[in-house]
Design an enzyme around this catalytic site. Sequence first.
Site, PDB file in Angstrom:
ATOM      1  N   LYS A   1       0.814  -1.232   0.000  1.00  0.00           N
ATOM      2  CA  LYS A   1       0.000   0.000   0.000  1.00  0.00           C
ATOM      3  C   LYS A   1       0.839   1.271   0.000  1.00  0.00           C
ATOM      4  O   LYS A   1       2.002   1.277   0.380  1.00  0.00           O
ATOM      5  CB  LYS A   1      -0.979  -0.022   1.172  1.00  0.00           C
TER       6      LYS A   1
ATOM      7  N   ARG B   1      -4.182 -10.136   4.446  1.00  0.00           N
ATOM      8  CA  ARG B   1      -4.560 -10.079   3.030  1.00  0.00           C
ATOM      9  C   ARG B   1      -3.356  -9.540   2.264  1.00  0.00           C
ATOM     10  O   ARG B   1      -2.969  -8.392   2.428  1.00  0.00           O
ATOM     11  CB  ARG B   1      -5.772  -9.169   2.848  1.00  0.00           C
TER      12      ARG B   1
END
Length: 284
Positions: free
Chosen positions: A231, A265
């Site tokens: 991210k 995840r």
Amino acid sequence: MHDEKGRTSGLFHLHVGRFRLAATSPLVMGVVNVTPDSFSDGGRFFDRNSALSHARRLIEDGADIVDIGGESSRPGALPVSEEEELERILPVLRGLEGIEKPISVDTRRPAVMREALKAGASMINDIDALTAPGALEAVAASDCAVCLMHKKGEPATMQREPHYDDVVREILDFLKSRLDACERAGIARERIVIDPGFGFGKTLEHNLTLLRNLSKLAGLGTPVLVGWSRKSSLGRITGRPAGERLPASLAMALLSLQAGATILRVHDVKETRDVIEVWKAYRA
Ligand code: 7PJ
């Protein structure tokens, strides 16, 4: 140790359609984006065959769950039509029919949820936490698992100066209210995981504050799923582009486990499994 509902803390059984996942050890959810524009691997798995082989590869690498998404939710992403989302997801689900691991579908649309569940999905990963009209009902009508994620704002604009008075309190209150909504809709607790939604209407500082306080989320007695993999917050910290964020992602995976996360995840399943082994050795 047992909580008021008789669950053993730190240990749980997650009810995922026809699967029961015993989290005696943390679980890995591997990501398959069937989108042309996801920020980190967008375009690479856009055709059905590459999505299928990538999903199989993630399972070989040790994924406990595979998460298939047909709508990019990266900051600034534009929405796709329902038809387009279904056209992306359904062929992949059909191609994975009979596979020995649960398949999750990353969607916010009740109609897509229903079609995906019919086509064999065992879990719904909803960045809208089942707030769309009809979403609670779509999940309640099946025996799938669901991930309730917090986000503030919409992907197109959510990273424009997000503000919270108390980010931890706000997210705890939101997730509690969604757990209550699920309970009222008849979705059993054993089917639910919660997620603070790192990067979804949150600055790097918000994300770090949430990570430091993750045990408060875990204290709700529902498994906590986290997504840090590649991210942009990791780019903010390291200065590196998405393709070079694996070491930072693994560092966050370890910190998340130590803070109480149960499901990671990630894009890089094999490497994340090693992190879990290291953490388990440390804990033993
Ligand atoms: C997340 C997600 C996350 C859950 C995405 C990406 C961006 N679902 N979908 N949690 N992130 N539950 O893949 O990095 O953090 S899309």
